[in-house]
Design a protein around this motif. Structure first.
Motif, PDB file in Angstrom:
ATOM      1  N   CYS A 137      18.601 -19.113  42.298  1.00  0.00           N
ATOM      2  CA  CYS A 137      17.990 -20.388  41.609  1.00  0.00           C
ATOM      3  C   CYS A 137      16.561 -20.400  40.994  1.00  0.00           C
ATOM      4  N   ASP A 138      16.606 -20.539  39.825  1.00  0.00           N
ATOM      5  CA  ASP A 138      14.898 -20.708  39.093  1.00  0.00           C
ATOM      6  C   ASP A 138      15.067 -21.585  37.933  1.00  0.00           C
ATOM      7  N   ARG A 139      14.104 -21.489  36.935  1.00  0.00           N
ATOM      8  CA  ARG A 139      13.962 -22.045  35.880  1.00  0.00           C
ATOM      9  C   ARG A 139      14.991 -21.341  34.869  1.00  0.00           C
ATOM     10  N   TYR A 196      13.464 -17.631  50.511  1.00  0.00           N
ATOM     11  CA  TYR A 196      12.324 -18.209  49.832  1.00  0.00           C
ATOM     12  C   TYR A 196      11.125 -17.385  49.876  1.00  0.00           C
ATOM     13  N   SER A 197      10.918 -16.381  48.731  1.00  0.00           N
ATOM     14  CA  SER A 197      10.216 -15.187  48.833  1.00  0.00           C
ATOM     15  C   SER A 197       9.137 -15.398  47.558  1.00  0.00           C
ATOM     16  N   ASN A 198       7.857 -15.434  48.022  1.00  0.00           N
ATOM     17  CA  ASN A 198       6.719 -15.562  47.159  1.00  0.00           C
ATOM     18  C   ASN A 198       6.776 -16.903  46.415  1.00  0.00           C
ATOM     19  N   VAL A 199       7.276 -17.963  46.996  1.00  0.00           N
ATOM     20  CA  VAL A 199       7.213 -19.031  46.720  1.00  0.00           C
ATOM     21  C   VAL A 199       6.321 -20.097  47.149  1.00  0.00           C
ATOM     22  N   LEU A 223      17.871 -24.684  37.735  1.00  0.00           N
ATOM     23  CA  LEU A 223      17.194 -26.046  38.058  1.00  0.00           C
ATOM     24  C   LEU A 223      15.854 -25.994  38.851  1.00  0.00           C
ATOM     25  N   ASP A 224      14.969 -26.970  38.746  1.00  0.00           N
ATOM     26  CA  ASP A 224      13.825 -27.265  39.476  1.00  0.00           C
ATOM     27  C   ASP A 224      14.330 -27.812  40.749  1.00  0.00           C
ATOM     28  N   PHE A 225      13.921 -26.756  41.937  1.00  0.00           N
ATOM     29  CA  PHE A 225      14.573 -27.044  43.247  1.00  0.00           C
ATOM     30  C   PHE A 225      13.588 -28.057  43.960  1.00  0.00           C
ATOM     31  N   LEU A 262      15.852 -18.583  46.623  1.00  0.00           N
ATOM     32  CA  LEU A 262      15.447 -19.821  46.137  1.00  0.00           C
ATOM     33  C   LEU A 262      14.124 -19.641  45.375  1.00  0.00           C
ATOM     34  N   GLY A 263      13.906 -19.932  44.099  1.00  0.00           N
ATOM     35  CA  GLY A 263      12.938 -19.135  43.301  1.00  0.00           C
ATOM     36  C   GLY A 263      12.897 -17.555  43.228  1.00  0.00           C
ATOM     37  N   GLY A 264      14.095 -17.344  42.790  1.00  0.00           N
ATOM     38  CA  GLY A 264      14.403 -15.955  42.873  1.00  0.00           C
ATOM     39  C   GLY A 264      13.969 -15.187  41.764  1.00  0.00           C
ATOM     40  N   ILE A 295       2.807 -21.112  46.058  1.00  0.00           N
ATOM     41  CA  ILE A 295       2.780 -21.827  44.760  1.00  0.00           C
ATOM     42  C   ILE A 295       2.439 -23.445  45.154  1.00  0.00           C
ATOM     43  N   TYR A 296       2.913 -23.686  46.303  1.00  0.00           N
ATOM     44  CA  TYR A 296       2.920 -25.112  46.628  1.00  0.00           C
ATOM     45  C   TYR A 296       1.910 -25.372  47.713  1.00  0.00           C
ATOM     46  N   SER A 297       1.627 -26.882  47.765  1.00  0.00           N
ATOM     47  CA  SER A 297       1.005 -27.232  48.725  1.00  0.00           C
ATOM     48  C   SER A 297       1.592 -27.530  50.175  1.00  0.00           C
TER      49      SER A 297
HETATM   50  C1  LIG Z   1       5.949 -15.458  42.187  1.00  0.00           C
HETATM   51  S1  LIG Z   1       7.801 -15.778  41.795  1.00  0.00           S
HETATM   52  C2  LIG Z   1       8.451 -14.972  43.039  1.00  0.00           C
HETATM   53  C3  LIG Z   1       9.865 -14.582  42.685  1.00  0.00           C
HETATM   54  C4  LIG Z   1      10.545 -13.605  43.630  1.00  0.00           C
HETATM   55  N1  LIG Z   1      11.261 -14.552  44.779  1.00  0.00           N
HETATM   56  C5  LIG Z   1       9.952 -12.489  44.300  1.00  0.00           C
HETATM   57  O1  LIG Z   1       9.629 -12.785  45.616  1.00  0.00           O
HETATM   58  O2  LIG Z   1       9.662 -11.726  43.611  1.00  0.00           O
HETATM   59  C6  LIG Z   1       8.046 -17.329  41.962  1.00  0.00           C
HETATM   60  C7  LIG Z   1       9.356 -17.869  41.319  1.00  0.00           C
HETATM   61  O3  LIG Z   1       9.690 -19.238  41.830  1.00  0.00           O
HETATM   62  C8  LIG Z   1       9.981 -19.972  40.685  1.00  0.00           C
HETATM   63  N2  LIG Z   1       9.871 -21.393  40.883  1.00  0.00           N
HETATM   64  C9  LIG Z   1       8.693 -21.881  41.245  1.00  0.00           C
HETATM   65  N3  LIG Z   1       8.842 -23.318  41.256  1.00  0.00           N
HETATM   66  C10 LIG Z   1      10.111 -23.633  40.920  1.00  0.00           C
HETATM   67  C11 LIG Z   1      10.960 -24.724  40.881  1.00  0.00           C
HETATM   68  N4  LIG Z   1      10.317 -25.862  41.213  1.00  0.00           N
HETATM   69  N5  LIG Z   1      12.136 -24.656  40.302  1.00  0.00           N
HETATM   70  C12 LIG Z   1      12.662 -23.556  40.194  1.00  0.00           C
HETATM   71  N6  LIG Z   1      11.882 -22.211  40.269  1.00  0.00           N
HETATM   72  C13 LIG Z   1      10.588 -22.280  40.663  1.00  0.00           C
HETATM   73  C14 LIG Z   1       9.274 -19.418  39.415  1.00  0.00           C
HETATM   74  O4  LIG Z   1       9.792 -19.740  38.173  1.00  0.00           O
HETATM   75  C15 LIG Z   1       9.007 -18.125  39.792  1.00  0.00           C
HETATM   76  O5  LIG Z   1      10.268 -17.128  39.015  1.00  0.00           O
END
Ligand SMILES: C[S@@+](CC[C@H](N)C(=O)[O-])C[C@H]1O[C@@H](n2cnc3c(N)ncnc32)[C@H](O)[C@@H]1O
Length: 341
Positions: A193-195, A236-239, A220-222, A170-172, A242-244
């Motif tokens: 799953c990502d953009r 759910y790695s390194n995501v 998709l936008d998860f 997720l956010g891969g 990004i969020y609150s």
């Molecule tokens: C910092 S990168 C981490 C990539 C990978 N998971 C890793 O550990 O190396 C964060 C990823 O999450 C994706 N992402 C963040 N929010 C997202 C959302 N709402 N929908 C889809 N992808 C999202 C970003 O596009 C990005 O590719």
């Protein structure tokens, strides 16, 4: 796990040393801006030969090279300099191990970090309100691959997925972790799953690897769209950062039904470990990166993240213990289970 720094600042000397720690990073950034490591390649050059190739002053280059040799990026013998093995590969654009996209990302951060006071005043990222530059997502996704490709293999080697057959990254992003887990687990199938722009890069990388045949893609936008289907593991790695806190809590609740009963959500991030939420140092510093580049991101403690997971209905919430040096972040793995029916 406390990970306190070995030398807290208690004197003017220690304070000055820390405040001037930008010198070596700035020297290395100048070398990268000049593409010095590529110009040196696998040769040994005198300063005047290299200065002619780079079209820079001999005086400036001599001082720069001396410092690069002092920190081990160059080797000096007599009047000649050559790249260290690391610089000759990862920093040399002619080498297949070159990490150009990641270097671009790191280089760009110098100016952004210089605007930190602005972000502290406003609480907003430095590019707030600006649209994402064309090509940025692609470049960023390659940078993520180059950052993680080595450590992903080490993590996948040690994180036991048990009898899992399905894996949602997720956010891969580039799918680097999905590929590493697929390589380690021959029966596994993964969905990244990502953009859409990030997944284009993921497909290019997967096409170069045998395990890439077992990946499918979910553009998709998860945070908005519902994820259909069920998975044995959600990665759910390194995501998280990004969020609150609220956004992550809502997401944990929303993805619980996406896990098969007994399935696991595994979170990898820069977790804070101590009671006051200060250490490890890297996790506190990374929160600043999130202030500079995201609207609501931050780093979180293992304790608070665990409490969000329990509140969302997960059980068996616990850190995954890893060998030091084989981790993306120090103590950076937390897992939680969807209760069995
Ligand atoms: C910092 S990168 C981490 C990539 C990978 N998971 C890793 O550990 O190396 C964060 C990823 O999450 C994706 N992402 C963040 N929010 C997202 C959302 N709402 N929908 C889809 N992808 C999202 C970003 O596009 C990005 O590719």
């Amino acid at each position: 796990m406390s990970d306190r720094p070995s030398s807290p600042i208690t004197s003017l000397n220690a304070f000055r040393d820390l405040l001037t720690a930008y010198r070596l990073p700035r020297i290395i950034l100048s070398a990268l801006e000049l593409d010095l490591f590529t110009a040196l390649g696998v040769k040994a050059c005198t300063v005047s030969q290299l200065a002619a190739a780079l079209k820079v002053s001999e005086r400036g280059l001599e001082i720069l090279c001396r410092n690069l040799a002092m920190c081990g990026l160059l080797k000096k013998r007599g009047q000649r300099y050559r790249n260290s093995p690391f610089a000759a590969s990862c920093l040399n654009a002619r080498h297949r191990a070159y990490r150009g996209a990641y270097l671009e990302l790191l280089k760009g951060q110098w100016n952004d970090w210089s605007r930190l006071t602005e972000s502290v005043r406003t609480g907003l990222p430095v590019d707030h309100g600006e649209p994402e530059a064309p090509g940025y997502r692609r470049q960023f996704t390659w940078a993520m691959h180059q950052r993680s490709v080595d450590v992903a293999a080490a993590v996948a080697e040690r994180v036991n997925l048990g009898r899992a057959k399905t894996f949602l990254d997720l956010g891969g992003g580039p799918g680097t972790y999905a590929l590493a887990f697929l390589a380690k687990n021959p029966e596994l199938r993964a969905t990244v799953c990502d953009r859409p722009e990030a997944l284009e890069v993921a497909k290019e990388i997967a096409a170069t690897q045998k395990a890439g045949d077992r990946i499918s893609y979910l553009p998709l936008d998860f945070m908005r769209a519902t994820i259909v289907g069920q998975y044995d593991v959600i990665w759910y790695s390194n995501v998280l950062h990004i969020y609150s806190a609220e956004e992550n809590q809502t997401l944990f609740t929303r993805v619980l039904p996406t896990l098969a009963p007994g399935g696991r959500l595994i979170i990898q991030d820069a977790f804070l470990h101590d009671r006051e939420g200060l250490y490890p140092e890297e996790a506190s510093l990374f929160a600043v990166t999130m202030l500079l580049f995201t609207e609501r991101g931050n780093t979180y403690s293992l304790r608070e993240t665990s409490s969000w997971l329990r509140k969302a209905g997960y059980t068996s919430v616990k850190p995954v213990r890893m060998k030091k040096g084989a981790e993306d972040w120090d103590g950076g793995l937390l897992q939680a289970q969807r209760p069995r029916l």
